[in-house]
Write an enzyme that holds these catalytic residues in place. Structure first.
Site, PDB file in Angstrom:
ATOM      1  N   ARG A   1       4.752   3.790  14.798  1.00 51.37           N
ATOM      2  CA  ARG A   1       3.284   3.699  14.696  1.00 51.37           C
ATOM      3  C   ARG A   1       2.906   2.580  13.727  1.00 51.37           C
ATOM      4  O   ARG A   1       3.738   2.130  12.937  1.00 51.37           O
ATOM      5  CB  ARG A   1       2.716   5.022  14.196  1.00 51.37           C
ATOM      6  CG  ARG A   1       2.875   6.101  15.240  1.00 51.37           C
ATOM      7  CD  ARG A   1       2.153   7.364  14.863  1.00 51.37           C
ATOM      8  NE  ARG A   1       2.275   8.300  15.970  1.00 51.37           N
ATOM      9  CZ  ARG A   1       1.440   9.285  16.222  1.00 51.37           C
ATOM     10  NH1 ARG A   1       0.403   9.487  15.438  1.00 51.37           N
ATOM     11  NH2 ARG A   1       1.623  10.074  17.256  1.00 51.37           N
TER      12      ARG A   1
ATOM     13  N   ARG B   1       2.455  23.900  21.957  1.00 50.21           N
ATOM     14  CA  ARG B   1       2.067  22.494  21.781  1.00 50.21           C
ATOM     15  C   ARG B   1       0.563  22.393  21.982  1.00 50.21           C
ATOM     16  O   ARG B   1       0.044  22.847  23.016  1.00 50.21           O
ATOM     17  CB  ARG B   1       2.793  21.573  22.762  1.00 50.21           C
ATOM     18  CG  ARG B   1       2.410  20.109  22.518  1.00 50.21           C
ATOM     19  CD  ARG B   1       3.280  19.105  23.238  1.00 50.21           C
ATOM     20  NE  ARG B   1       2.977  17.761  22.752  1.00 50.21           N
ATOM     21  CZ  ARG B   1       3.800  16.739  22.773  1.00 50.21           C
ATOM     22  NH1 ARG B   1       5.011  16.888  23.246  1.00 50.21           N
ATOM     23  NH2 ARG B   1       3.439  15.562  22.328  1.00 50.21           N
TER      24      ARG B   1
ATOM     25  N   ASP C   1      -0.089  18.523  17.802  1.00 47.62           N
ATOM     26  CA  ASP C   1      -0.521  17.280  18.460  1.00 47.62           C
ATOM     27  C   ASP C   1      -2.051  17.210  18.565  1.00 47.62           C
ATOM     28  O   ASP C   1      -2.719  18.240  18.631  1.00 47.62           O
ATOM     29  CB  ASP C   1       0.115  17.239  19.858  1.00 47.62           C
ATOM     30  CG  ASP C   1       0.167  15.835  20.415  1.00 47.62           C
ATOM     31  OD1 ASP C   1      -0.225  14.885  19.710  1.00 47.62           O
ATOM     32  OD2 ASP C   1       0.600  15.683  21.575  1.00 47.62           O
TER      33      ASP C   1
ATOM     34  N   SER D   1       8.228  12.569  13.753  1.00 42.75           N
ATOM     35  CA  SER D   1       9.466  12.348  14.516  1.00 42.75           C
ATOM     36  C   SER D   1      10.098  11.024  14.100  1.00 42.75           C
ATOM     37  O   SER D   1       9.412  10.154  13.531  1.00 42.75           O
ATOM     38  CB  SER D   1       9.157  12.326  16.017  1.00 42.75           C
ATOM     39  OG  SER D   1       8.513  11.119  16.351  1.00 42.75           O
ATOM     40  N   THR D   2      11.374  10.857  14.409  1.00 44.83           N
ATOM     41  CA  THR D   2      12.034   9.583  14.094  1.00 44.83           C
ATOM     42  C   THR D   2      11.269   8.441  14.790  1.00 44.83           C
ATOM     43  O   THR D   2      11.134   7.351  14.230  1.00 44.83           O
ATOM     44  CB  THR D   2      13.503   9.588  14.583  1.00 44.83           C
ATOM     45  OG1 THR D   2      13.521  10.111  15.910  1.00 44.83           O
ATOM     46  CG2 THR D   2      14.397  10.440  13.716  1.00 44.83           C
TER      47      THR D   2
ATOM     48  N   ASN E   1      -4.164  15.245  16.489  1.00 40.90           N
ATOM     49  CA  ASN E   1      -4.909  14.931  15.259  1.00 40.90           C
ATOM     50  C   ASN E   1      -5.758  13.668  15.448  1.00 40.90           C
ATOM     51  O   ASN E   1      -6.919  13.615  15.038  1.00 40.90           O
ATOM     52  CB  ASN E   1      -3.950  14.669  14.092  1.00 40.90           C
ATOM     53  CG  ASN E   1      -3.196  15.907  13.668  1.00 40.90           C
ATOM     54  OD1 ASN E   1      -3.536  17.004  14.076  1.00 40.90           O
ATOM     55  ND2 ASN E   1      -2.170  15.731  12.860  1.00 40.90           N
ATOM     56  N   GLY E   2      -5.141  12.643  16.042  1.00 44.82           N
ATOM     57  CA  GLY E   2      -5.820  11.356  16.221  1.00 44.82           C
ATOM     58  C   GLY E   2      -7.037  11.507  17.117  1.00 44.82           C
ATOM     59  O   GLY E   2      -8.141  11.046  16.790  1.00 44.82           O
ATOM     60  N   ARG E   3      -6.867  12.194  18.259  1.00 47.73           N
ATOM     61  CA  ARG E   3      -7.988  12.359  19.199  1.00 47.73           C
ATOM     62  C   ARG E   3      -9.097  13.210  18.600  1.00 47.73           C
ATOM     63  O   ARG E   3     -10.279  12.970  18.813  1.00 47.73           O
ATOM     64  CB  ARG E   3      -7.492  12.978  20.516  1.00 47.73           C
ATOM     65  CG  ARG E   3      -6.870  11.950  21.454  1.00 47.73           C
ATOM     66  CD  ARG E   3      -6.075  12.597  22.550  1.00 47.73           C
ATOM     67  NE  ARG E   3      -4.817  13.123  22.018  1.00 47.73           N
ATOM     68  CZ  ARG E   3      -4.042  13.978  22.665  1.00 47.73           C
ATOM     69  NH1 ARG E   3      -4.406  14.424  23.861  1.00 47.73           N
ATOM     70  NH2 ARG E   3      -2.915  14.381  22.129  1.00 47.73           N
TER      71      ARG E   3
ATOM     72  N   ASN F   1       8.063   8.313  15.318  1.00 48.75           N
ATOM     73  CA  ASN F   1       6.742   8.064  14.720  1.00 48.75           C
ATOM     74  C   ASN F   1       6.758   6.860  13.772  1.00 48.75           C
ATOM     75  O   ASN F   1       5.705   6.316  13.436  1.00 48.75           O
ATOM     76  CB  ASN F   1       6.214   9.292  13.963  1.00 48.75           C
ATOM     77  CG  ASN F   1       5.730  10.402  14.869  1.00 48.75           C
ATOM     78  OD1 ASN F   1       5.769  11.579  14.531  1.00 48.75           O
ATOM     79  ND2 ASN F   1       5.247  10.043  16.059  1.00 48.75           N
TER      80      ASN F   1
END
Ligand code: FPP
Length: 239
Positions: free
Chosen positions: A64, A180, A13, A58-59, A15-17, A61
């Protein structure tokens, strides 16, 4: 002596930030994350850990923005087709968990390609969860079990906790350590059955920065945990 977890799982978790903090587009974080995963998988499976499960998509995702979903799917194809040489050279077998429906044909084909190319590898298994949801996995396993009962392949009394593992997308052992990244402390529909007695490790580090050194810190923390599996501490019965 350091204990080596047999099965490690990672929710990759942040990646975006990671990208936004650097003034980059979010997708740059996914690109960097993918390369970090390749390095990290080799490191982890070289320490004696046999199974590494990672949450790639994930299903949920699919909710997005379409541009991000398309970018991720194209990134997966590129990685599986041409950027996982190090994984293959290091004798790692790549397998996938998740539903096939809703995935593009070219993505399925790339998944098939890397699975085939690595199918005889023996050192360890990298299980990539793609279009994966854990509640969905339990529902799908239950349907397969019911069908086998109806077809007379198993008896209803044969169904037990261990048997469920055999009906999951991949028959892998329980997870010993779940990591995580990025400061979030949730399970997000990930491996709920397999995490029953797992140690949980949360770090503020974003996944693109979660390198071998950061992983080794997680292993130090794991070694300081006292895993009791519902029992009391060994040797303390009379204290
Ligand atoms: C979560 O970060 C990350 C994802 C939804 C994608 C994870 C994918 C990779 C690391 C690439 C994997 C590559 C292969 C080859 C399997 P986020 O986007 O939710 O980050 P944020 O919370 O900061 O927005």
């Amino acid at each position: 002596m350091n204990k080596v977890p047999n099965h490690v799982a990672i929710i990759m978790d942040g990646n975006g930030r990671w990208a936004t903090n650097r003034g980059l587009v979010r997708t740059e974080g996914h690109r960097k994350g993918a390369y970090m995963l390749e390095k990290l998988a080799v490191h982890i499976l070289n320490t004696g850990t046999k199974y590494l499960t990672v949450y790639a998509f994930s299903t949920d995702n699919f909710k997005r923005p379409e541009t991000e979903v398309t970018f991720l799917m194209n990134l997966f194809i590129k990685m599986f087709k041409s950027e996982m040489d190090n994984i293959i050279k290091n004798d790692i077998k790549v397998v996938f968990s998740g539903r096939k429906e809703n995935l593009r044909d070219d993505v399925l084909e790339a998944m098939e390609y890397v699975s085939n190319k690595s199918k005889n590898n023996k050192k360890g298994i990298l299980n990539i969860c793609l279009n994966y949801g854990s509640q969905e996995e339990i529902v799908d396993a239950t349907k397969k079990i019911v069908k086998d009962v109806q077809d007379g392949i198993i008896n209803i009394d044969d169904i037990d906790k261990e048997m469920y593992y055999k009906y999951m997308y991949k028959d892998l052992p329980p997870i010993d350590l779940m990591i995580r990244t990025s400061g979030e402390q949730r399970l997000s529909n990930f491996m709920l059955y397999q995490l029953t007695y797992s140690e949980l490790y949360f770090t503020d580090t974003y996944f693109p920065d979660f390198d071998e050194k950061e992983y080794d810190k997680a292993i130090d923390a794991y070694n300081n945990r006292d895993r009791r599996f519902g029992k009391i501490k060994d040797g303390s019965e009379n204290k």
